[in-house]
Design an enzyme around this catalytic site. Structure first.
Site, PDB file in Angstrom:
ATOM      1  N   GLU A  98      37.580  39.246  45.864  1.00  0.00           N
ATOM      2  CA  GLU A  98      37.659  40.463  45.054  1.00  0.00           C
ATOM      3  C   GLU A  98      36.316  41.190  45.105  1.00  0.00           C
ATOM      4  O   GLU A  98      35.279  40.590  44.822  1.00  0.00           O
ATOM      5  CB  GLU A  98      37.998  40.103  43.607  1.00  0.00           C
ATOM      6  CG  GLU A  98      38.082  41.327  42.723  1.00  0.00           C
ATOM      7  CD  GLU A  98      38.549  41.021  41.306  1.00  0.00           C
ATOM      8  OE1 GLU A  98      37.962  40.149  40.663  1.00  0.00           O
ATOM      9  OE2 GLU A  98      39.515  41.673  40.854  1.00  0.00           O
ATOM     10  N   CYS A 153      41.241  45.570  38.080  1.00  0.00           N
ATOM     11  CA  CYS A 153      41.686  44.230  38.491  1.00  0.00           C
ATOM     12  C   CYS A 153      42.894  44.318  39.414  1.00  0.00           C
ATOM     13  O   CYS A 153      43.157  43.401  40.177  1.00  0.00           O
ATOM     14  CB  CYS A 153      41.964  43.374  37.269  1.00  0.00           C
ATOM     15  SG  CYS A 153      42.935  44.227  36.049  1.00  0.00           S
ATOM     16  N   GLU A 163      43.475  36.905  31.863  1.00  0.00           N
ATOM     17  CA  GLU A 163      43.820  37.980  32.790  1.00  0.00           C
ATOM     18  C   GLU A 163      42.629  38.112  33.726  1.00  0.00           C
ATOM     19  O   GLU A 163      41.558  38.546  33.303  1.00  0.00           O
ATOM     20  CB  GLU A 163      44.101  39.267  32.007  1.00  0.00           C
ATOM     21  CG  GLU A 163      44.945  40.239  32.770  1.00  0.00           C
ATOM     22  CD  GLU A 163      44.113  41.317  33.410  1.00  0.00           C
ATOM     23  OE1 GLU A 163      43.720  41.106  34.587  1.00  0.00           O
ATOM     24  OE2 GLU A 163      43.842  42.327  32.763  1.00  0.00           O
ATOM     25  N   LYS A 205      34.811  40.223  21.492  1.00  0.00           N
ATOM     26  CA  LYS A 205      33.492  40.183  22.145  1.00  0.00           C
ATOM     27  C   LYS A 205      33.562  41.158  23.333  1.00  0.00           C
ATOM     28  O   LYS A 205      34.107  40.850  24.375  1.00  0.00           O
ATOM     29  CB  LYS A 205      33.232  38.736  22.578  1.00  0.00           C
ATOM     30  CG  LYS A 205      32.201  38.404  23.614  1.00  0.00           C
ATOM     31  CD  LYS A 205      30.896  39.109  23.633  1.00  0.00           C
ATOM     32  CE  LYS A 205      30.219  38.745  24.953  1.00  0.00           C
ATOM     33  NZ  LYS A 205      30.131  39.865  25.878  1.00  0.00           N
TER      34      LYS A 205
HETATM   35  P1  NAP Z   1      32.696  38.313  33.452  1.00  0.00           P
HETATM   36  O1  NAP Z   1      31.393  37.639  33.523  1.00  0.00           O
HETATM   37  O2  NAP Z   1      33.927  37.542  33.696  1.00  0.00           O
HETATM   38  O3  NAP Z   1      32.745  39.029  32.017  1.00  0.00           O
HETATM   39  C1  NAP Z   1      33.874  39.272  31.237  1.00  0.00           C
HETATM   40  C2  NAP Z   1      33.572  38.978  29.770  1.00  0.00           C
HETATM   41  O4  NAP Z   1      33.307  37.567  29.599  1.00  0.00           O
HETATM   42  C3  NAP Z   1      32.330  39.671  29.232  1.00  0.00           C
HETATM   43  O5  NAP Z   1      32.539  40.012  27.886  1.00  0.00           O
HETATM   44  C4  NAP Z   1      31.289  38.581  29.375  1.00  0.00           C
HETATM   45  O6  NAP Z   1      30.161  38.768  28.580  1.00  0.00           O
HETATM   46  C5  NAP Z   1      32.052  37.371  28.957  1.00  0.00           C
HETATM   47  N1  NAP Z   1      31.483  36.102  29.425  1.00  0.00           N
HETATM   48  C6  NAP Z   1      30.595  35.883  30.428  1.00  0.00           C
HETATM   49  N2  NAP Z   1      30.351  34.569  30.568  1.00  0.00           N
HETATM   50  C7  NAP Z   1      31.096  33.929  29.642  1.00  0.00           C
HETATM   51  C8  NAP Z   1      31.312  32.567  29.302  1.00  0.00           C
HETATM   52  N3  NAP Z   1      30.705  31.580  29.955  1.00  0.00           N
HETATM   53  N4  NAP Z   1      32.170  32.271  28.301  1.00  0.00           N
HETATM   54  C9  NAP Z   1      32.822  33.252  27.647  1.00  0.00           C
HETATM   55  N5  NAP Z   1      32.663  34.560  27.924  1.00  0.00           N
HETATM   56  C10 NAP Z   1      31.826  34.903  28.912  1.00  0.00           C
HETATM   57  O7  NAP Z   1      32.713  39.530  34.432  1.00  0.00           O
HETATM   58  P2  NAP Z   1      31.460  40.374  34.975  1.00  0.00           P
HETATM   59  O8  NAP Z   1      30.289  39.496  35.270  1.00  0.00           O
HETATM   60  O9  NAP Z   1      31.248  41.498  34.069  1.00  0.00           O
HETATM   61  O10 NAP Z   1      32.057  40.875  36.357  1.00  0.00           O
HETATM   62  C11 NAP Z   1      32.045  39.990  37.458  1.00  0.00           C
HETATM   63  C12 NAP Z   1      33.276  40.153  38.279  1.00  0.00           C
HETATM   64  O11 NAP Z   1      34.430  39.871  37.494  1.00  0.00           O
HETATM   65  C13 NAP Z   1      33.528  41.546  38.784  1.00  0.00           C
HETATM   66  O12 NAP Z   1      32.768  41.856  39.893  1.00  0.00           O
HETATM   67  C14 NAP Z   1      34.993  41.482  39.041  1.00  0.00           C
HETATM   68  O13 NAP Z   1      35.241  40.883  40.279  1.00  0.00           O
HETATM   69  C15 NAP Z   1      35.520  40.595  37.955  1.00  0.00           C
HETATM   70  N6  NAP Z   1      36.098  41.364  36.831  1.00  0.00           N
HETATM   71  C16 NAP Z   1      37.428  41.324  36.642  1.00  0.00           C
HETATM   72  C17 NAP Z   1      37.997  42.052  35.609  1.00  0.00           C
HETATM   73  C18 NAP Z   1      39.459  42.056  35.374  1.00  0.00           C
HETATM   74  O14 NAP Z   1      39.957  42.956  34.712  1.00  0.00           O
HETATM   75  N7  NAP Z   1      40.208  41.078  35.835  1.00  0.00           N
HETATM   76  C19 NAP Z   1      37.207  42.835  34.788  1.00  0.00           C
HETATM   77  C20 NAP Z   1      35.814  42.834  34.982  1.00  0.00           C
HETATM   78  C21 NAP Z   1      35.292  42.092  36.005  1.00  0.00           C
HETATM   79  P3  NAP Z   1      28.922  39.556  29.241  1.00  0.00           P
HETATM   80  O15 NAP Z   1      29.377  40.940  29.437  1.00  0.00           O
HETATM   81  O16 NAP Z   1      27.871  39.469  28.239  1.00  0.00           O
HETATM   82  O17 NAP Z   1      28.582  38.841  30.517  1.00  0.00           O
END
Ligand code: NAP
Ligand code: MG
Length: 496
Positions: free
Chosen positions: A399, A303, A269, A195
Site C-alpha cells: 500500500e 484506504c 479497518e 483518539k
Molecule cells: P497508523 O500509525 O496506523 O495510525 C492510525 C492511528 O493509530 C493514529 O491515531 C495513530 O496515532 C494510532 N496509533 C499509532 N500507533 C498505535 C499503537 N501502537 N496503538 C494504538 N494506536 C496507535 O497510521 P499512520 O502512521 O498515520 O499511516 C501509516 C500508513 O497507514 C499509511 O501510509 C497508510 O498506508 C496506512 N493508513 C491506512 C488508513 C486506512 O484508512 N486504512 C488510514 C491512514 C493510514 P498517531 O497519529 O499519533 O500515530
C-alpha cells in the site's frame, strides 16, 4: 493566490478552537502539561499546539467513560428516542458548521477546501442522521425454542451496548472517520474515548464541542489527543470493553496483541491495494474518469484507492493515455486555493513514504509518469502513473497511500481475476464494463468488502464497509456495524 475563504476567518477559527482534551465534559490539559504542534502540510507551518495525552490521560478518560456507562447514569436511563434525537441534532450542528469544518480539514490535512465541503462534512452529518434512527431500532428477537417444550420455555434476546469503547482513527478523513466510529457506538448506547491522529486533531475537537451542545452527557464522549502511545494505552486498557481502529495493517496487528489482555472486542479497518478491472467493452470515458478518480481522489490517501489498474489489452493504451491526461490536468496546490484539485500529502513522513515507493518502482524497471515533488514548500507530489509493472514489484504489492497507480494489461476475464486477487488485502475493488453478466461474475469473484461497478469511491451511511483478508475485521456503517457495538443477551424463562 485568492483564498476560497476570507483570510481573517482562518486565523480566527484556529484561535477560537479548543486545543485541550475533552474528558468528562471538561476541556483539560494533558496531565503532564505537554503539547504538540499540528502542522498545515501545504506550508509546513504549525497551526496549533494541542494537548499531548498519554497513558495517564487515557486512564482518566476511561474512568469518565466507565462512570458514564453506569446503569444509573443519565446516558443509560435516557429513552432511546432521546438518544437518537441528540445524534440527529449533532448531524444538524455539523451542517451548520459546514464551512468551519471544511476549513479545518483543509488546513490540518491539506485536502482541497471544496472537497471537504462537498464530501467529508456532508457525509459526516449524514452518518449521524442515519445512525440516529438506529437508536430506537436495535431490536432483539423472540425465538421459538428447538429441543425444549415450547409451552414451558420462552426465549428472547436483548441487544445491549458493549460498554466503554476506544476508537482510534487516522488522518485521511479526520471528521468522517470520527463520525463512522462515534455514530454507531453512541446510537447503540455505548460510551467512548476517541483518539484522533496526531496529524489532524482539530476537527475532532470542534466535533466534541458540538456533541456537548447537542446534549451528549459528560463522560459519554471523551477525546484524547496525542500520539500512538495514547492509542496503545487505550488498546491495552483493562477497563475498555471494545477497541475500534482504522489505520495501518501494522498498527492493526499491535492493537490485536494489546487487546488480548482482557480479550476486549476488536474491529479493524486497515489498508488496501485495491484492484480496478477495466474491460474493453466499458464506456471508456466513464472508465477513464472513474479510474483516475479511484486513485487521485484525496491525494490517493484513501484506504480504498484503486491503486492496481488492470485494463483489457485492446483498450490498454487508450485507457492509460486517458488517465495520464487526467493526471496532467490535475492542479496540485494549497487546499485553500479554489483552483486546486489535489492538495499536499499529510506529512513529511507520508511524503517520504510515497516518493520512496515511486523510486522503488523506477528502480524495479517501471516507466513513471509524474512522480516529482511539486514546489519547494509543502508535501506536494505530482499524480503518478506507473506502466511496465510486474506483479512482484514492491510498488505493486504494498500500500502506497498516495496518488500512484500501477497499470498492467490483461488478455481475458479468466486471467485477470487471479491477478486482481493476488494480494493480502481485500478492502475495495472495481470493475468497468457494459456487460451485466461480466460485471456480476467479476464482482462475485473479487475478494473484497466493497466492489464498485462503473464507479468508485461512492459511500453511503446505509452500506456496510470493511475488509476481507488483512484489510480488517468487522464492518463499518449500515446495519452491519452494530455487530461491533452490541452484545446479544439471551433471556430464557421457565413459564411452568
Ligand atoms: P497508523 O500509525 O496506523 O495510525 C492510525 C492511528 O493509530 C493514529 O491515531 C495513530 O496515532 C494510532 N496509533 C499509532 N500507533 C498505535 C499503537 N501502537 N496503538 C494504538 N494506536 C496507535 O497510521 P499512520 O502512521 O498515520 O499511516 C501509516 C500508513 O497507514 C499509511 O501510509 C497508510 O498506508 C496506512 N493508513 C491506512 C488508513 C486506512 O484508512 N486504512 C488510514 C491512514 C493510514 P498517531 O497519529 O499519533 O500515530
Ligand atoms: Mg495537521
Amino acid at each position: 493566490m485568492t483564498l476560497a475563504v476570507d483570510e481573517s476567518r482562518v486565523g480566527e477559527l484556529v484561535k477560537s478552537l479548543s486545543r485541550k482534551m475533552l474528558i468528562n465534559g471538561e476541556w483539560v490539559d494533558a496531565a503532564d502539561g505537554r503539547t504538540f504542534d499540528t502542522l498545515n502540510p501545504a506550508t509546513e507551518e504549525p497551526l496549533a499546539a494541542v494537548a499531548q495525552g498519554d497513558k495517564e490521560d487515557a486512564d482518566r478518560a476511561v474512568r469518565a467513560a466507565r462512570a458514564a456507562f453506569d446503569e444509573n447514569a443519565p446516558w443509560r436511563r435516557m429513552p432511546h428516542g432521546a438518544r437518537g434525537r441528540i445524534l440527529h441534532r449533532l448531524g444538524d450542528l455539523i451542517l451548520e458548521h459546514l464551512d468551519d469544518f471544511a476549513l479545518l480539514e483543509s488546513l490540518d490535512n491539506g485536502k482541497p477546501y471544496a472537497v471537504a465541503k462537498a464530501a467529508d462534512v456532508p457525509l459526516a452529518a449524514d452518518l449521524f442522521h442515519y445512525m440516529s434512527g438506529w437508536a430506537t431500532k436495535t431490536e432483539g428477537a423472540t425465538i421459538p425454542v428447538s429441543g425444549l417444550d415450547p409451552a414451558q420455555y420462552l426465549g428472547f434476546t436483548l441487544r445491549e451496548p458493549v460498554g466503554v469503547c476506544a476508537q482510534i482513527i487516522p488522518w485521511n478523513f479526520p471528521l468522517l472517520m470520527a463520525a463512522w466510529k462515534l455514530g454507531p457506538a453512541l446510537a447503540a448506547g455505548n460510551t467512548t474515548i476517541l483518539k484522533p491522529a496526531e496529524q489532524t486533531p482539530l476537527s475532532a475537537l470542534l466535533l466534541g464541542e458540538l456533541a456537548m451542545q447537542a446534549g451528549v452527557p459528560a463522560g459519554v464522549l471523551n477525546i484524547v489527543t496525542g500520539f500512538g502511545e495514547a492509542g496503545a494505552a487505550l488498546a491495552a486498557h483493562p477497563d475498555v470493553d471494545k477497541v475500534a481502529f482504522t489505520g495501518s495493517t501494522e498498527v492493526g496487528r499491535e492493537i490485536v496483541q494489546a487487546a488480548s489482555g482482557n480479550l476486549k472486542k476488536v474491529s479493524l479497518e486497515l489498508g488496501g491495494k485495491s484492484p480496478n478491472v477495466v474491460y474493453a467493452d466499458a464506456d471508456l470515458d466513464k472508465a477513464i474518469a472513474g479510474s483516475a478518480h479511484a486513485i487521485f481522489f484525496n491525494q490517493g490517501e484513501c484506504c480504498v484507492a484503486g491503486s492496481r489498474l488492470y485494463v483489457e489489452e485492446p483498450v490498454y493504451e487508450e485507457v492509460v493515455a486517458g488517465i495520464t491526461e487526467q493526471a496532467r490536468s490535475i492542479k496540485v496546490g494549497d487546499g485553500l486555493d479554489p483552483e486546486t484539485s489535489m492538495g499536499p500529502l499529510v506529512s513529511q513522513e507520508q511524503f517520504d513514504r510515497v516518493t520512496g515507493y515511486i523510486r522503488s518502482g523506477r528502480d524495479d524497471g517501471a516507466t513513471i509518469f509524474g512522480g516529482d515533488r511539486v514546489g519547494d514548500r509543502g508535501y506536494f507530489v505530482a499524480p503518478t502513473v506507473l506502466t511496465g509493472t510486474r506483479e512482484d514489484m514492491t510498488a505493486v504489492r504494498e500500500e502506497i497511500f498516495g496518488p500512484v497507480v500501477a497499470a498492467a494489461p490483461f488478455h481475458a476475464e479468466t486471467d485477470v481475476l487471479p491477478t486482481a486477487n493476488n494480494t493480502n488485502y481485500g478492502l475495495g475493488a472495481g470493475v468497468f464494463t457494459r456487460d451485466i453478466g461480466k460485471a456480476y461474475r467479476t464482482a462475485r469473484r473479487l475478494r473484497a468488502g466493497t466492489v464498485w461497478v462503473n464507479t468508485w469511491n461512492v459511500f453511503d451511511a446505509s452500506l456496510p464497509f470493511g475488509g476481507y483478508k488483512e484489510s480488517g475485521w468487522g464492518r463499518e456503517m449500515g446495519a452491519a456495524v452494530f455487530n461491533n457495538y452490541l452484545e446479544t443477551k439471551t433471556v430464557l424463562t421457565d413459564l411452568g
